[in-house]
Design a protein around this motif. Structure first.
Motif, mmCIF file in Angstrom:
data_model
loop_
_atom_site.group_PDB
_atom_site.id
_atom_site.type_symbol
_atom_site.label_atom_id
_atom_site.label_comp_id
_atom_site.label_asym_id
_atom_site.label_seq_id
_atom_site.Cartn_x
_atom_site.Cartn_y
_atom_site.Cartn_z
ATOM 1 N N VAL A 42 -27.525 92.057 47.895
ATOM 2 C CA VAL A 42 -26.627 93.195 48.142
ATOM 3 C C VAL A 42 -27.420 94.354 48.744
ATOM 4 C CG1 VAL A 42 -25.218 94.976 47.014
ATOM 5 C CG2 VAL A 42 -24.897 92.563 46.420
ATOM 6 N N ILE A 89 -28.498 93.312 52.462
ATOM 7 C CA ILE A 89 -27.433 93.146 53.448
ATOM 8 C C ILE A 89 -26.628 94.436 53.623
ATOM 9 C CG2 ILE A 89 -25.289 91.890 53.969
ATOM 10 C CD1 ILE A 89 -26.524 89.487 52.447
ATOM 11 N N MET A 90 -26.283 95.096 52.524
ATOM 12 C CA MET A 90 -25.374 96.242 52.619
ATOM 13 C C MET A 90 -26.095 97.584 52.696
ATOM 14 S SD MET A 90 -22.569 94.624 52.794
ATOM 15 C CE MET A 90 -21.399 95.951 52.851
ATOM 16 N N CYS A 145 -28.299 105.408 51.946
ATOM 17 C CA CYS A 145 -28.582 104.120 52.599
ATOM 18 C C CYS A 145 -27.286 103.440 53.038
ATOM 19 C CB CYS A 145 -29.324 103.179 51.651
ATOM 20 S SG CYS A 145 -31.035 103.601 51.405
ATOM 21 N N MET A 146 -26.268 103.548 52.210
ATOM 22 C CA MET A 146 -25.003 102.872 52.535
ATOM 23 C C MET A 146 -24.232 103.579 53.618
ATOM 24 S SD MET A 146 -23.180 101.580 49.036
ATOM 25 C CE MET A 146 -22.027 100.317 49.565
ATOM 26 N N LEU A 147 -24.230 104.910 53.562
ATOM 27 C CA LEU A 147 -23.290 105.677 54.381
ATOM 28 C C LEU A 147 -23.932 106.534 55.453
ATOM 29 C CD1 LEU A 147 -21.021 106.855 51.479
ATOM 30 C CD2 LEU A 147 -20.332 105.394 53.357
ATOM 31 N N GLN A 158 -18.447 110.549 46.783
ATOM 32 C CA GLN A 158 -18.952 109.474 47.647
ATOM 33 C C GLN A 158 -20.084 108.715 46.964
ATOM 34 O OE1 GLN A 158 -17.502 108.514 50.307
ATOM 35 N NE2 GLN A 158 -17.222 110.090 51.855
ATOM 36 N N ASP A 211 -18.515 106.471 44.397
ATOM 37 C CA ASP A 211 -17.829 105.383 45.085
ATOM 38 C C ASP A 211 -18.836 104.333 45.562
ATOM 39 O OD1 ASP A 211 -15.673 104.075 46.076
ATOM 40 O OD2 ASP A 211 -15.159 105.529 47.613
ATOM 41 N N ALA A 212 -19.955 104.809 46.107
ATOM 42 C CA ALA A 212 -20.994 103.890 46.591
ATOM 43 C C ALA A 212 -21.558 103.057 45.444
ATOM 44 C CB ALA A 212 -22.107 104.686 47.287
ATOM 45 N N GLU A 263 -19.167 100.371 44.344
ATOM 46 C CA GLU A 263 -19.137 99.235 45.269
ATOM 47 C C GLU A 263 -20.379 98.360 45.129
ATOM 48 O OE1 GLU A 263 -17.170 97.516 47.287
ATOM 49 O OE2 GLU A 263 -15.638 98.747 46.381
ATOM 50 N N ASN A 272 -19.831 96.314 42.100
ATOM 51 C CA ASN A 272 -18.790 95.327 42.394
ATOM 52 C C ASN A 272 -19.357 94.155 43.201
ATOM 53 O OD1 ASN A 272 -16.071 94.408 42.537
ATOM 54 N ND2 ASN A 272 -15.850 95.313 44.566
ATOM 55 N N MET A 273 -20.162 94.471 44.203
ATOM 56 C CA MET A 273 -20.704 93.397 45.051
ATOM 57 C C MET A 273 -21.746 92.569 44.314
ATOM 58 S SD MET A 273 -20.852 94.918 48.911
ATOM 59 C CE MET A 273 -21.528 96.529 48.520
ATOM 60 N N GLY A 300 -19.709 90.255 42.111
ATOM 61 C CA GLY A 300 -19.066 89.209 42.906
ATOM 62 C C GLY A 300 -20.064 88.201 43.438
ATOM 63 N N VAL A 352 -11.521 96.423 38.871
ATOM 64 C CA VAL A 352 -11.877 97.531 39.759
ATOM 65 C C VAL A 352 -13.035 98.283 39.090
ATOM 66 C CG1 VAL A 352 -11.006 99.710 40.700
ATOM 67 C CG2 VAL A 352 -9.528 97.695 40.672
ATOM 68 N N PRO A 353 -14.040 98.746 39.851
ATOM 69 C CA PRO A 353 -15.199 99.406 39.219
ATOM 70 C C PRO A 353 -14.846 100.748 38.557
ATOM 71 C CG PRO A 353 -15.679 98.827 41.514
ATOM 72 C CD PRO A 353 -14.213 98.617 41.304
ATOM 73 N N ASP A 406 -9.684 100.095 48.278
ATOM 74 C CA ASP A 406 -9.564 101.242 47.370
ATOM 75 C C ASP A 406 -10.818 102.096 47.371
ATOM 76 O OD1 ASP A 406 -10.692 98.944 46.174
ATOM 77 O OD2 ASP A 406 -10.485 99.828 44.188
ATOM 78 N N SER A 407 -11.894 101.608 47.960
ATOM 79 C CA SER A 407 -13.135 102.382 48.051
ATOM 80 C C SER A 407 -13.248 103.021 49.429
ATOM 81 C CB SER A 407 -14.335 101.463 47.808
ATOM 82 O OG SER A 407 -15.511 102.065 48.286
ATOM 83 N N VAL A 416 -15.813 104.466 50.515
ATOM 84 C CA VAL A 416 -17.134 104.071 51.022
ATOM 85 C C VAL A 416 -17.028 102.737 51.759
ATOM 86 C CG1 VAL A 416 -19.357 103.166 50.246
ATOM 87 C CG2 VAL A 416 -18.533 105.346 49.375
ATOM 88 N N ILE A 418 -17.801 101.566 55.657
ATOM 89 C CA ILE A 418 -18.748 100.497 55.988
ATOM 90 C C ILE A 418 -18.085 99.435 56.862
ATOM 91 C CG2 ILE A 418 -20.053 98.580 54.970
ATOM 92 C CD1 ILE A 418 -20.762 100.516 52.677
ATOM 93 N N ARG A 446 -17.833 100.861 60.326
ATOM 94 C CA ARG A 446 -19.149 100.832 60.979
ATOM 95 C C ARG A 446 -19.510 99.413 61.408
ATOM 96 N NH1 ARG A 446 -23.665 103.045 57.228
ATOM 97 N NH2 ARG A 446 -23.528 100.971 56.370
ATOM 98 N N THR A 453 -15.066 90.673 47.494
ATOM 99 C CA THR A 453 -16.093 90.047 46.643
ATOM 100 C C THR A 453 -15.578 88.755 46.024
ATOM 101 O OG1 THR A 453 -15.319 91.384 44.788
ATOM 102 C CG2 THR A 453 -17.249 92.188 45.977
ATOM 103 N N PRO A 460 -21.368 90.552 49.886
ATOM 104 C CA PRO A 460 -21.846 91.409 50.973
ATOM 105 C C PRO A 460 -21.779 90.682 52.314
ATOM 106 C CG PRO A 460 -23.721 90.511 49.764
ATOM 107 C CD PRO A 460 -22.487 90.066 49.029
#
Lengths: 161, 128
Positions: free
Chosen positions: A27, A30-31, A79-81, A91, A94-95, A98, A101-102, A105, A122-123, B11-12, B14, B18, B21, B88, B110
């Motif tokens: 994660v 990649i993200m 790094c994400m945004l 933000q 939220d980051a 996510e 969450n990833m 998953g 949902v996180p 729902d995010s 962020v 992404i 982008r 996910t 991801p």
């Protein structure tokens, strides 16, 4: 997936900790476009000023948390945004949600026997360290501390037996 | 390639950024990006704005992505608009459910911009 064998014994037998670490590393790479690696033994867990959590239900039942310091949380969001849009606390939260969450998953998708019968919530993200939480997941705890740049971040999976 | 209008449903906020982008990094030119925080908001947005492509998460409050795709398939005006899931939830079960409901592609988080390109260009009728 057999539900007869307890998750605690399966997590030992199938050695799930390296899978959780790999899910985290992927994660980040990649993200977020950055590398993390397991912390050296003796490295302290981070000050949990931000804690993101995602529930797992079904064949794999429990909660996955991702925690780090405020400074690390801001760096992760950048790094994400990108620096220009990762400034607000919303933000940043939220980051982190996510990322958590990833990781959850990606981890369950790597357990070939679990992904079809396990759902994620949902996180939720908690800001501040003056809290305690008690999960009713009473089984195995898998925890790893990873180094993101110079800062420790912790990933913990608490499984219901 | 012509510029497209994309609806990103997650729902995010962020993750919506992404995904946008990643579309741009994949070389997909965007005329407009419409955002929605769940399936219900997406249905409302599609009633107001024409779009060429929908990218949609599964796990969302109010209305999840699978329900959104099912409901969208009954909207005559939305026929032919491709929906690609970005989620996910990576199980075969979810993939089958999404494709059966009418989704045209499935990307697991991801994801890299190359994966976005690989799955989105074909549903837009372009070679990846």
């Amino acid at each position: 997936m057999s539900t007869d064998t307890s998750l605690a014994s399966r997590s030992h037998e199938e050695n799930w900790l390296p899978i959780l670490e790999l899910a985290t590393v992927e994660v980040f790479e990649i993200m977020l476009g950055c590398r993390v690696k397991p912390a050296a033994k003796g490295e302290q867990s981070p000050t949990a000023e931000f804690t993101a959590m995602v529930g797992l239900a079904g064949a794999l039942c429990g909660i996955l948390t991702f925690s780090c310091s405020r400074k690390a949380a801001r760096e992760l969001a950048k790094c994400m945004l990108g620096p220009e849009i990762a400034d607000s606390e919303e933000q940043v939260s939220d980051a982190l949600g996510e990322i958590c969450n990833m990781i959850a998953g990606n981890f369950k998708n790597k357990l070939s026997s679990a992904d079809g019968a396990c759902m994620l919530s949902v996180p939720t993200v908690i800001k501040g360290e003056e809290y305690s939480f008690r999960s009713l997941a009473d089984g195995e705890n898998l925890e790893t501390v990873m180094m993101f740049r110079e800062a420790p971040v912790a990933v913990c999976l608490q499984l219901h037996s | 390639m012509n510029k497209i209008r994309a609806l990103i449903v997650d729902d995010s906020s962020v993750m919506r950024k992404i995904v946008e982008r990643s579309l741009r990094q994949a070389g997909i030119e965007l005329e407009k990006v419409v955002e929605a925080g769940n399936g219900a908001e997406a249905l409302v947005a599609m009633g107001k704005e024409p779009v060429d492509l929908v990218l949609c998460d599964i796990n969302m409050p109010v209305m999840d992505g699978l329900e959104f795709v099912k409901q969208l398939s009954t909207v005559e005006a939305a026929k032919g608009i491709p929906v690609v899931m970005i989620t996910t939830e990576g199980s075969e079960n979810h993939v089958v459910q999404a494709l059966s409901a009418g989704a045209r592609g499935y990307i697991r988080k991801p994801f890299t911009p190359d994966q976005v390109k690989e799955h989105v260009l074909p549903v837009l009728g372009k070679k990846s």
